[in-house]
Motif scaffolding. Structure first.
Motif, short mmCIF file in Angstrom:
data_model
loop_
_atom_site.label_atom_id
_atom_site.label_comp_id
_atom_site.label_asym_id
_atom_site.label_seq_id
_atom_site.Cartn_x
_atom_site.Cartn_y
_atom_site.Cartn_z
N VAL A 149 68.64 -30.34 63.56
CA VAL A 149 68.25 -29.05 63.01
C VAL A 149 69.50 -28.22 62.70
O VAL A 149 70.50 -28.31 63.41
N VAL A 150 69.43 -27.50 61.59
CA VAL A 150 70.51 -26.57 61.23
C VAL A 150 69.90 -25.21 60.89
O VAL A 150 68.76 -25.12 60.43
N ARG A 151 70.67 -24.20 61.15
CA ARG A 151 70.28 -22.83 60.78
C ARG A 151 71.54 -22.17 60.24
O ARG A 151 72.63 -22.33 60.78
N ARG A 152 71.39 -21.45 59.18
CA ARG A 152 72.49 -20.70 58.58
C ARG A 152 72.04 -19.25 58.47
O ARG A 152 70.95 -18.97 57.98
N THR A 153 72.87 -18.35 58.96
CA THR A 153 72.48 -16.94 58.95
C THR A 153 73.70 -16.06 58.67
O THR A 153 74.83 -16.44 58.99
N ARG A 154 73.45 -14.93 58.09
CA ARG A 154 74.52 -13.94 57.87
C ARG A 154 74.67 -13.15 59.16
O ARG A 154 73.73 -12.49 59.60
N ALA A 155 75.85 -13.22 59.73
CA ALA A 155 76.11 -12.51 60.98
C ALA A 155 77.61 -12.43 61.22
O ALA A 155 78.37 -13.24 60.69
N TRP A 156 78.00 -11.49 62.03
CA TRP A 156 79.40 -11.33 62.45
C TRP A 156 79.48 -11.55 63.96
O TRP A 156 79.94 -10.69 64.69
N TRP A 157 79.00 -12.68 64.43
CA TRP A 157 78.99 -12.97 65.86
C TRP A 157 80.33 -13.51 66.31
O TRP A 157 80.93 -14.34 65.63
N PRO A 158 80.75 -13.16 67.51
CA PRO A 158 81.90 -13.86 68.10
C PRO A 158 81.48 -15.30 68.44
O PRO A 158 80.28 -15.61 68.52
N SER A 159 82.44 -16.16 68.65
CA SER A 159 82.13 -17.58 68.87
C SER A 159 81.22 -17.82 70.06
O SER A 159 80.34 -18.69 70.00
N ASP A 160 81.37 -17.08 71.16
CA ASP A 160 80.51 -17.32 72.33
C ASP A 160 79.05 -16.98 72.02
O ASP A 160 78.14 -17.70 72.47
N ILE A 161 78.81 -15.94 71.25
CA ILE A 161 77.43 -15.60 70.87
C ILE A 161 76.86 -16.70 69.98
O ILE A 161 75.73 -17.16 70.17
N PHE A 184 81.12 -34.66 67.44
CA PHE A 184 81.24 -34.73 65.98
C PHE A 184 79.93 -34.44 65.26
O PHE A 184 79.90 -33.72 64.28
N VAL A 185 78.84 -35.03 65.72
CA VAL A 185 77.57 -34.91 65.00
C VAL A 185 77.14 -33.45 64.94
O VAL A 185 76.88 -32.92 63.86
N ALA A 186 77.09 -32.78 66.09
CA ALA A 186 76.67 -31.37 66.10
C ALA A 186 77.68 -30.50 65.35
O ALA A 186 77.29 -29.56 64.65
N HIS A 187 78.96 -30.82 65.47
CA HIS A 187 80.01 -30.05 64.80
C HIS A 187 79.81 -30.09 63.28
O HIS A 187 79.84 -29.05 62.61
N HIS A 188 79.60 -31.28 62.74
CA HIS A 188 79.41 -31.42 61.30
C HIS A 188 78.02 -30.94 60.86
O HIS A 188 77.87 -30.44 59.75
N LEU A 189 77.06 -31.09 61.72
CA LEU A 189 75.70 -30.61 61.41
C LEU A 189 75.69 -29.08 61.26
O LEU A 189 74.99 -28.55 60.39
N ALA A 190 76.47 -28.38 62.07
CA ALA A 190 76.52 -26.92 62.00
C ALA A 190 77.07 -26.44 60.66
O ALA A 190 76.87 -25.29 60.28
#
Length: 182
Positions: A61-73, A145-151
């Protein structure tokens, strides 16, 4: 037993050390790798892939959203999305694997304070009661790798899920993980 462990009924186990390669989960468990991508300014990508003991993809699953989140969020949001999809798919025993060591450590300890991040962690922990067995594990980015590239995949719309497979752009990474299994 801590207060957090008593109120969140799911069996939460401590985080385990990171392996040198992707390791299949034990029989009866599903491993879900998660990651977030902050590559584009103001755009956050979240990715998760669930695999069984033989490395077969149960969902991605992937989700793309407009946001200004820090990496931990963003990393916590990726874990939250993964747990929601695991619940939707009826999975009951899972290992959540992420390269966000601080987030994994806090979830494994059910450590909540009073910040924006803690609100998300609290939501994640409350979902844990649905599962018979859930644990959180840190993994090095090289083994994620898989989750990294999926994101980084751009979904058709806001969110997209593939059941029993993943997008073609991450299939080679899934194959590499399967071939590395003992």
């Amino acid at each position: 037993m801590s207060y957090s462990q008593r109120i969140y009924a799911g069996s939460i186990s401590r985080s385990s050390p990171s392996p040198n390669k992707w390791v299949a989960p034990p029989a009866g468990l599903v491993k879900i790798n998660t990651d977030a991508s902050l590559a584009d300014e103001g755009v956050v990508g979240l990715g998760a892939v669930a695999r069984d003991t033989e490395g077969r993809v149960l969902f991605s699953v992937v989700r793309r959203t407009r946001a200004w989140w820090p990496s931990d969020i963003a990393e916590a949001k990726a874990i939250h999305m993964a747990i929601l999809w695991a619940k939707k798919q009826g999975l009951r025993s899972v290992i959540i694997e992420s390269d966000a060591q601080v987030i994994v450590s806090r979830l494994a300890r059910a450590s909540i304070f009073f910040s924006d991040l803690d609100s998300i962690l609290g939501d994640i922990l409350s979902l844990c009661s649905f599962f018979h067995d859930i644990s959180f594990s840190h993994v090095r980015r090289d083994e994620n790798f898989v989750a990294h590239h999926l994101a980084k995949v751009v979904p058709f719309g806001y969110e997209q899920c593939w059941v029993n497979h993943c997008p073609n752009v991450v299939s080679p990474y899934v194959l590499m993980d399967v071939l590395s299994l003992d």
